[in-house]
Design a protein around this motif. Structure first.
Motif, PDB file in Angstrom:
ATOM      1  N   LEU A 120       3.126   5.719   8.216  1.00  0.00           N
ATOM      2  CA  LEU A 120       1.762   5.423   7.426  1.00  0.00           C
ATOM      3  C   LEU A 120       1.948   5.406   6.011  1.00  0.00           C
ATOM      4  O   LEU A 120       2.699   5.834   5.257  1.00  0.00           O
ATOM      5  N   ASP A 121       1.422   4.275   5.506  1.00  0.00           N
ATOM      6  CA  ASP A 121       1.663   3.573   4.174  1.00  0.00           C
ATOM      7  C   ASP A 121       0.459   3.892   3.319  1.00  0.00           C
ATOM      8  O   ASP A 121       0.623   4.322   2.155  1.00  0.00           O
TER       9      ASP A 121
ATOM     10  N   CYS B  28       3.132   8.218   1.559  1.00  0.00           N
ATOM     11  CA  CYS B  28       1.674   7.552   1.878  1.00  0.00           C
ATOM     12  C   CYS B  28       0.677   7.695   0.606  1.00  0.00           C
ATOM     13  O   CYS B  28       0.379   8.818   0.092  1.00  0.00           O
TER      14      CYS B  28
END
Length: 359
Positions: A273-274, A299
């Motif tokens: 997840l960014d 994240c």
């Protein structure tokens, strides 16, 4: 035959439910800071800073006179125009319009139809959803169904305005805490997104998963917004009621549930997840929610509530508008929204696919 086995590649993301081709935002007037808000309502500036953590907000009414300057339809049409421009499409390309709000300009005609008229739309389906903070995702859920049913391109618009519910000249000392909190939480605004079945170019964002679930069976409402008419039989009933303590207790846990359900639906791990677009009740509340999730340090958070105030239906699309300039090809994001009125969990798993080289 033997050999060295390399690392297993992560499974591919599921097919896109739909694509977001362009986004837009609209905030009325100049930002109103805490000092100005204190002057209007007599609320301690220090208390606003400590309790809420929001620096500014925008109002569709003049803070000095209380005169309405922007209707919800004004803001929705402005945001929609920007989303269309960002998508490279025009009103003639649209097959439907969906608008979500808790604060329509009138019960009838619907703000959705007024917005469609402002945009020059005609002879197409127009829907209006009555909802709170989950409304934008509810509207996207309906858009997904319409696209799956044969439409190709649609417009989702979400927003709220406060002129009818925050009384100009109100002495804050006369208000119960459940009413007072609304005078420091909320601002006005609208957001919009153009959605399509297929990406028109490499800038489109794919919606890989969408969560929309009622989770309030047997639970008391965390927020109540009343509608008052000439036949009102309870004149002392508050227009806005906010059980902030219960919301503080419940929203972080519900956010965690949504995050892990979305990751599971998309087939992603937390490490992949960014970006996270967290619920946006207030600045301090957002900080507590994000800290409690324990997501990897890589994240990044996309928030706007400290500068816009809580704009209700608009917030997820305002965050999405910010994300659209940051999300690089191959990057992924989760957008989470919790509606406390009767407890609705919503969210999106978003990905900008790696560039294909298609013109």
């Amino acid at each position: 035959m033997t050999g060295t086995v390399g690392p297993t590649a992560p499974p591919p993301s599921p097919p896109a439910l739909m694509h977001i081709a362009g986004t837009g935002s609209a905030l009325p007037g100049e930002p109103v800071d805490n000092a100005a808000l204190s002057g209007v309502f007599g609320i301690s500036e220090d208390w606003i800073d400590i309790f809420v953590g929001t620096r500014t907000r925008h109002f569709g009414w003049d803070a000095a006179s209380g005169k309405v300057t922007h209707t919800l339809a004004d803001l929705c049409a402005e945001a929609a125009g920007r989303a269309l421009a960002a998508s490279g499409l025009g009103p003639a390309d649209l097959d439907f319009l969906i608008l979500s709000t808790a604060t329509p300009d009138a019960l009838l005609p619907s703000t959705a139809t007024e917005t469609a008229d402002y945009l020059g739309l005609n002879q197409l389906p127009v829907h209006q959803i009555q909802a709170g903070c989950s409304g934008a995702v509810q509207a996207l859920d309906l858009a997904r169904a319409l696209l799956a049913g044969g439409h190709r391109t649609g417009l989702v618009v979400s927003g709220d305005v406060s002129a009818r519910f925050l009384r100009h000249g109100q002495d804050a000392a006369e208000l119960a805490t459940q009413e007072l909190v609304n005078y420091v939480l909320f601002g006005d605004g609208a957001g919009a997104a153009v959605v399509t079945t297929e990406p028109y170019d490499d800038s489109a964002v794919a919606v890989r998963a969408l969560l929309h679930r009622f989770a309030g069976r047997g639970r008391a409402p965390g927020q109540i917004v009343n509608w008052r008419g000439l036949a009102e039989t309870e004149p002392d009933r508050p227009m806005l009621f906010e059980d902030y303590k219960t919301i503080e207790e419940q929203v972080p846990a519900l956010t965690g549930e949504i995050v892990w359900e979305l990751l599971d639906s998309a087939g992603w791990s937390a490490q992949q997840l960014d970006y996270l677009l967290p619920p946006q009740l207030s600045g301090h509340m957002t900080d507590r929610i994000v800290a409690g999730l324990g997501l990897p340090p890589g994240c990044r958070e996309v928030s706007c509530v400290r500068d816009t105030g809580n704009t209700g239906n608009a917030l997820p699309l305002l965050q999405l508008d910010l994300l659209s300039d940051r999300l690089a090809p191959g990057e992924r994001a989760l957008a989470v929204s919790v509606e406390s009125s009767k407890w609705i969990k919503t969210g999106l798993a978003l990905e900008r696919p790696a560039q294909t080289g298609r013109p």
